[in-house]
Write an enzyme that holds these catalytic residues in place. Structure first.
Site, short mmCIF file in Angstrom:
data_model
loop_
_atom_site.label_atom_id
_atom_site.label_comp_id
_atom_site.label_asym_id
_atom_site.label_seq_id
_atom_site.Cartn_x
_atom_site.Cartn_y
_atom_site.Cartn_z
N SER A 140 44.64 35.12 38.61
CA SER A 140 43.61 35.82 39.33
C SER A 140 42.50 34.66 39.51
O SER A 140 42.72 33.56 39.77
CB SER A 140 43.19 37.06 39.11
OG SER A 140 42.26 37.71 40.01
N HIS A 166 48.91 42.77 42.07
CA HIS A 166 48.14 41.62 41.41
C HIS A 166 48.42 41.09 40.03
O HIS A 166 48.20 40.26 39.58
CB HIS A 166 46.64 41.94 41.66
CG HIS A 166 45.72 40.93 41.53
ND1 HIS A 166 45.55 39.52 42.10
CD2 HIS A 166 44.63 40.65 40.32
CE1 HIS A 166 44.63 38.97 41.66
NE2 HIS A 166 44.19 39.53 40.55
N ASP A 204 48.62 41.37 48.43
CA ASP A 204 47.55 41.57 47.31
C ASP A 204 46.11 42.22 47.47
O ASP A 204 45.58 41.45 48.24
CB ASP A 204 47.37 40.09 46.49
CG ASP A 204 46.82 40.26 45.27
OD1 ASP A 204 45.98 40.96 44.92
OD2 ASP A 204 47.06 39.20 44.30
#
Length: 436
Positions: A146, A414, A386
């Site tokens: 991320s 995610h 996502d």
């Protein structure tokens, strides 16, 4: 750097590392801050000279995950790497920043100026500062989850000589999009996640409406002092971006009320569970810096982008939903001004947050020319739809980075690198090694 200390967990040897680095890397003789990182190596490989893998957690504002033994992707990484779990500056044990420590910096304006040193650019320079002490100067592989992938992309832009390979999971950022453009892309995606949740659990439409209506009349106080309003309740939609998030949200909603002598009330159990999900006490930098991680135009403030864009999406207005018969839509990875009045962990930092939102002079984080000439092997897991990172933005960046290989999948949300165990990391390692 203090002397490292080693200890054991099942199957692994752990070593604590402490470093000092400049607060501002452009002023190496100025103030210094502490960094903490945990080295992990398989117990049967501890004496070996293994290549290093640096893990950069998502966020911003989260310390590296505290694993026990060889959990999740570590099982695969430890087969051939020595792993470094870095608490990025300001998080975990790395000179943490929060409502208790930030006042030592001075006024809100001084606090905001201090926080400008806690974006991806400074995190990467920290990594380069500590790498020689750990690897003897050899490059290492970076795994960025991320926001950690945003950091890895900055790494490729500014210090590719420090990398053997870059592995990115759910974190290929747009090279150009402003915070406003990020949220303009996000809200339709968040709405799709809501509609998918309600299609899976249609009974939750009435449950969410009932809770929202109750809070509209009587906001609740959570055990830690958080003021639970309808808007705050909607922010539980952050859960919908994880693999099991829809299911967990369903379980949270199904027993929200109890019957009391005074009538229906939100249960203590529900309020306690909501407190765990909503409080920023453990990661205040997430709220303070979330929009700043997208700030690259020196002339443009982020100006509470998520709040501004939300106004253009009236379906997220709970009052309008309750006035009709539509579902109450949850929001997602969005930070709003009201967070800094509702949450006791953030309230003392409200003025600081406002100054960051109005700040100009942000520097670009990515160098498209360098990325177009990239020579570092890069592989990225891009999760189809996502909720946190726009897939179209990620794929545009993938095309802009020379040699980057993507694995686009709808098997995971995610959090695939955690939920998928060793498989996700194994696939990315195979891609950068040209084994698939």
């Amino acid at each position: 750097m203090t002397l490292p200390r080693s200890y054991r967990q099942p199957g692994v040897v752990l070593t604590d590392h402490h470093f000092t680095v400049p607060l501002d890397h452009d002023r190496p003789d100025g103030e210094r801050i502490e960094l903490y990182a945990r080295e992990v190596v398989a117990n049967d490989k501890d004496p070996e000279r293994l290549p290093w893998l640096l893990y950069l957690e998502g966020g911003p504002g989260f310390g590296a995950r505290r694993f026990t033994g060889r959990q999740a992707w570590l099982e695969r990484a430890l087969a051939d790497h020595r792993v470094l779990l870095l608490d990025q500056r300001g998080t975990g044990r790395s000179t943490p920043l929060n409502r208790q420590t930030l006042p030592a910096r001075g006024t809100p304006a001084e606090q905001a100026a201090h926080l400008t040193h806690f974006r991806a650019d400074s995190i990467v320079r920290d990594a380069e500062a500590i790498r020689p002490a750990l690897t003897g100067g050899a490059p290492w592989t970076v795994l960025g989850q991320s926001f950690g992938g945003f950091c890895a992309t900055h790494y490729l832009s500014t210090a590719p000589e420090g990398l053997t390979a870059a592995l990115i999971t759910g974190g290929l950022p747009s090279l150009h999009a402003t915070a406003t453009e990020v949220y303009e892309a996000a809200y339709p995606r968040i709405e799709r996640k809501n509609l998918a949740h309600y299609a899976r659990y249609p009974m939750d439409v009435d449950r969410a409406r009932r809770i929202a209506a109750h809070l509209a009349e009587r906001p609740a106080e959570l055990p830690g002092g958080y003021r639970l309003t309808t808007e705050a309740f909607q922010s539980l939609g952050l859960m919908l971006g994880a693999g099991d998030g829809s299911h967990q949200l369903h379980y949270l909603l199904e027993d929200a009320f109890v019957t009391t002598p005074a009538g229906p009330a939100l249960s203590d159990a529900f309020l306690h569970a909501v407190q765990v999900h909503l409080s920023f006490a453990g990661h205040p930098l997430y709220a303070l810096l979330h929009e700043a991680i997208y700030a690259q135009d020196p002339a443009a403030p982020t100006a509470w982008a998520a709040e501004r864009v939300r106004a253009a999406h009236p379906r997220f207005d709970a009052a309008k939903a309750l006035a009709g018969d539509g579902p109450v839509l949850f929001t997602g990875e969005t930070i709003h001004p009201w967070h800094f009045t509702s949450d006791p962990a953030l309230a003392p930092l409200r003025e600081t947050a406002g100054l960051l939102a109005s700040r100009t002079g942000w520097t670009p984080l990515y160098d498209p020319a360098v990325l177009a000439a990239n020579e570092v092997p890069v592989a990225a897991a891009v999760y189809h739809d996502d909720m946190y990172v726009d897939t179209a933005h990620s794929l545009a960046t993938a095309r802009a980075v020379r040699g980057l290989r993507t694995w686009v999948t709808d098997e995971f949300e995610h959090d695939g690198v955690r939920a998928g165990g060793p498989r996700v990391l194994d696939r990315l390692l195979s891609l950068v090694r040209d084994e698939v």
